[in-house]
Design a protein around this motif. Sequence first.
Motif, PDB file in Angstrom:
ATOM      1  N   GLY A 107     -16.496  11.219   4.590  1.00  0.00           N
ATOM      2  CA  GLY A 107     -15.859  12.477   4.217  1.00  0.00           C
ATOM      3  C   GLY A 107     -14.529  12.670   4.918  1.00  0.00           C
ATOM      4  O   GLY A 107     -13.555  13.148   4.315  1.00  0.00           O
ATOM      5  N   LYS A 108     -14.458  12.297   6.198  1.00  0.00           N
ATOM      6  CA  LYS A 108     -13.213  12.436   6.948  1.00  0.00           C
ATOM      7  C   LYS A 108     -12.139  11.508   6.394  1.00  0.00           C
ATOM      8  O   LYS A 108     -10.958  11.891   6.289  1.00  0.00           O
ATOM      9  N   MET A 109     -12.517  10.274   6.030  1.00  0.00           N
ATOM     10  CA  MET A 109     -11.538   9.348   5.459  1.00  0.00           C
ATOM     11  C   MET A 109     -11.008   9.854   4.122  1.00  0.00           C
ATOM     12  O   MET A 109      -9.831   9.672   3.804  1.00  0.00           O
ATOM     13  N   GLN A 110     -11.870  10.513   3.334  1.00  0.00           N
ATOM     14  CA  GLN A 110     -11.400  11.107   2.084  1.00  0.00           C
ATOM     15  C   GLN A 110     -10.410  12.227   2.365  1.00  0.00           C
ATOM     16  O   GLN A 110      -9.394  12.365   1.677  1.00  0.00           O
ATOM     17  N   ASP A 111     -10.692  13.034   3.389  1.00  0.00           N
ATOM     18  CA  ASP A 111      -9.770  14.115   3.760  1.00  0.00           C
ATOM     19  C   ASP A 111      -8.443  13.550   4.257  1.00  0.00           C
ATOM     20  O   ASP A 111      -7.374  14.084   3.945  1.00  0.00           O
ATOM     21  N   ILE A 112      -8.511  12.471   5.038  1.00  0.00           N
ATOM     22  CA  ILE A 112      -7.302  11.861   5.587  1.00  0.00           C
ATOM     23  C   ILE A 112      -6.373  11.398   4.475  1.00  0.00           C
ATOM     24  O   ILE A 112      -5.163  11.626   4.497  1.00  0.00           O
ATOM     25  N   SER A 113      -6.951  10.755   3.457  1.00  0.00           N
ATOM     26  CA  SER A 113      -6.118  10.182   2.400  1.00  0.00           C
ATOM     27  C   SER A 113      -5.673  11.229   1.385  1.00  0.00           C
ATOM     28  O   SER A 113      -4.494  11.329   1.049  1.00  0.00           O
ATOM     29  N   LYS A 114      -6.615  12.033   0.898  1.00  0.00           N
ATOM     30  CA  LYS A 114      -6.291  12.978  -0.170  1.00  0.00           C
ATOM     31  C   LYS A 114      -5.659  14.258   0.366  1.00  0.00           C
ATOM     32  O   LYS A 114      -4.695  14.773  -0.197  1.00  0.00           O
ATOM     33  N   GLY A 115      -6.227  14.796   1.453  1.00  0.00           N
ATOM     34  CA  GLY A 115      -5.737  16.060   1.961  1.00  0.00           C
ATOM     35  C   GLY A 115      -4.509  15.936   2.840  1.00  0.00           C
ATOM     36  O   GLY A 115      -3.613  16.780   2.802  1.00  0.00           O
ATOM     37  N   GLU A 116      -4.457  14.877   3.649  1.00  0.00           N
ATOM     38  CA  GLU A 116      -3.378  14.739   4.625  1.00  0.00           C
ATOM     39  C   GLU A 116      -2.353  13.682   4.237  1.00  0.00           C
ATOM     40  O   GLU A 116      -1.341  13.520   4.914  1.00  0.00           O
ATOM     41  N   GLY A 117      -2.615  12.945   3.165  1.00  0.00           N
ATOM     42  CA  GLY A 117      -1.633  11.981   2.672  1.00  0.00           C
ATOM     43  C   GLY A 117      -1.432  10.773   3.562  1.00  0.00           C
ATOM     44  O   GLY A 117      -0.386  10.127   3.502  1.00  0.00           O
ATOM     45  N   ARG A 118      -2.447  10.436   4.363  1.00  0.00           N
ATOM     46  CA  ARG A 118      -2.338   9.252   5.216  1.00  0.00           C
ATOM     47  C   ARG A 118      -3.045   8.071   4.559  1.00  0.00           C
ATOM     48  O   ARG A 118      -3.882   8.225   3.678  1.00  0.00           O
ATOM     49  N   THR A 119      -2.704   6.894   5.028  1.00  0.00           N
ATOM     50  CA  THR A 119      -3.159   5.652   4.392  1.00  0.00           C
ATOM     51  C   THR A 119      -4.318   5.053   5.177  1.00  0.00           C
ATOM     52  O   THR A 119      -4.310   5.044   6.413  1.00  0.00           O
ATOM     53  N   GLU A 161      -0.289   7.366  10.865  1.00  0.00           N
ATOM     54  CA  GLU A 161       0.085   7.291   9.446  1.00  0.00           C
ATOM     55  C   GLU A 161      -0.772   6.280   8.697  1.00  0.00           C
ATOM     56  O   GLU A 161      -1.004   6.426   7.496  1.00  0.00           O
ATOM     57  N   ILE A 162      -1.230   5.243   9.413  1.00  0.00           N
ATOM     58  CA  ILE A 162      -2.069   4.207   8.803  1.00  0.00           C
ATOM     59  C   ILE A 162      -3.308   4.013   9.669  1.00  0.00           C
ATOM     60  O   ILE A 162      -3.200   3.765  10.875  1.00  0.00           O
ATOM     61  N   VAL A 214       0.853  -1.184   0.000  1.00  0.00           N
ATOM     62  CA  VAL A 214       0.000   0.000   0.000  1.00  0.00           C
ATOM     63  C   VAL A 214       0.889   1.233   0.000  1.00  0.00           C
ATOM     64  O   VAL A 214       1.836   1.329   0.788  1.00  0.00           O
ATOM     65  N   GLU A 215       0.568   2.165  -0.887  1.00  0.00           N
ATOM     66  CA  GLU A 215       1.330   3.410  -0.965  1.00  0.00           C
ATOM     67  C   GLU A 215       0.786   4.447   0.008  1.00  0.00           C
ATOM     68  O   GLU A 215      -0.380   4.376   0.440  1.00  0.00           O
ATOM     69  N   ARG A 216       1.625   5.398   0.354  1.00  0.00           N
ATOM     70  CA  ARG A 216       1.208   6.495   1.224  1.00  0.00           C
ATOM     71  C   ARG A 216       0.063   7.271   0.561  1.00  0.00           C
ATOM     72  O   ARG A 216       0.113   7.591  -0.627  1.00  0.00           O
ATOM     73  N   GLY A 217      -0.977   7.556   1.350  1.00  0.00           N
ATOM     74  CA  GLY A 217      -2.118   8.302   0.844  1.00  0.00           C
ATOM     75  C   GLY A 217      -3.150   7.467   0.107  1.00  0.00           C
ATOM     76  O   GLY A 217      -4.166   7.984  -0.346  1.00  0.00           O
TER      77      GLY A 217
END
Length: 431
Positions: free
Chosen positions: A209-221, A188-189, A71-74
Motif C-alpha cells: 500500500g505504501k509503494m502504491q502511495d509513493i508512486s501514484k500519490g507522491e509521483g516517485r519512482t 526520488e527513486i 523509467v518515467e517519474r511515478g
Amino acid sequence: MKDIILKAENISKQYRLGTVGTGTLKHDINRWWHRIRGKEDPYLKIGDTNDRSTKGESDYVWALQDISFEVERGEVLGIIGKNGAGKSTLLKILSKVTAPTTGTIKSRGRIASLLEVGTGFNGELTGRENVYLNGAILGMTKKEITAKLDEIIDFSGCQRYIDTPVKRYSSGMTVRLAFAVAAFLEPEILVIDEVLAVGDAEFQKKAIGKMQDISKGEGRTVLFVSHNMDSIMRLCSKSILLKNGRIIDYDITSKVIDNYLKCEYQTTSYKSWVDQYIGNDLVRIYDVKAHNLQYEIKNNFKITEFVGISVSYEVIKEGNKIHVAFNFYDRNGINIFDSHENNTSNYYDLKSCGKYETTVWIPENLLAEGVILVGVAIVTHNPFQVHFHERDCIAFNMIDDQIISPTRGEYVGNLPGIIRPLMKWDSKNKI
C-alpha cells in the motif's frame, strides 16, 4: 513528453569466477596496457552467459549483458526472472553499489535501496540512530529526519524496540524498519529487492500500500524485484523479464508475467508415466492430458471452447470406491476451483480391476486468459486415503483471440480476474 528519471544504456556486468575482485594482477596489467594504447578491453570479448545450471568453459561470466531501458517519474517497474537471472546484480548497479563493466546509468534525484535485510544498518546502533544514519546518507538534514521520525517508527511497528541495538532485532523487525526508512525519507527513486518476503502478511500489505502511495500519490519512482507475481501484477505498470543476464521481454506487466510463466512451467498439457510405475498396489497412473472435444491434446485453448482434462489409470485391487479430483490454479498459484468426481452415476460403485479414463469438462466462457495449472489426485473413501497427488501436473494457456469477444465486447485491453463467465444481462428503457 516523457519525464524520464532513470535510464540504463547497454549495461553489462562481467565477473571472474573463483577470485576476489575483478581478476588477477596479470589480467589487470593486460587491461591497463590495452587501455593506454586506446584499445578495447581484451576480456570483454570472452566469457560465458549467466546460466547457473550449466558448466561453463571460461573463468569469466556475464552476469548482465546489454541491458537497456528507461523509467518515467511515478512509474513502478517490476523486474522478474528465475534465481540467478541477474535481477539483484542489476539493482546493485542501479543503486551504485557496484559499477557496470560497460554501459551507463543516468538518474535524476536521490536513490534509496533496500537490497537485503539490514541494508545500510549498523548492528551496534539503535533503531533510532540508524534512522538518522540512513537519512544522512541520503543527504537529509537532521531537522528533516526528525520531522519524519514518528511516521517511520509508527509504520515499522518497532516502537518498543526503537532504542534497542539493531543486532537484537529479528530479520522481520529489521526489514520493517529498513523499509520504513527507505519509504518515508522521500527518495526520488526507491529500489526494492525481494526483502519484503521476510515480513509477515500484515507488513507486506502495508508495504505494498505504501509503494502504491509513493508512486501514484507522491509521483516517485519504484523499481521492484519479487517472485510474488500477484504483488508484481498489483504494483507494476511495466515489467522486465531477465533470463541468463539478458532482457527477453519488456512490456506491460500482464504480458511479461504470462511470458515468464510459459517459460517457467513450459506449458506442458500432457504428462505420461507409461514407461515407469507410478502408484501403489491399489491403483496405477498412466497419463494426464488437456484436450478439446475431439480429444486432441493442445497447449492453447480459446476461452470460447470446452477444455477436457483426462486422467488414465488402472485399478489393480478391486473392491474400493476410487475417484479422481482436479485442482485448478492461476499463474500466481491461487486456487481457482477444485472439481471432484462425485456427481457421476457410478460414483458410489466399487471399482473392479481394469483400466479407466476419467474426464472433467471445463465449460466455454469460464476461464480468463493466462496460464492454468492443473493438479490431479486419486483417492479412496472409508477410510479416506490419497493414492496419488501432483499439484502442478500439467499446464495450458487460455487465449481470447476474437476481435469482439462475447465477454469483453469491443474492449481490447486486459480484463482482470481469473474466471470470465458469460453472464445473462438485461437492460430496459424505463421511459
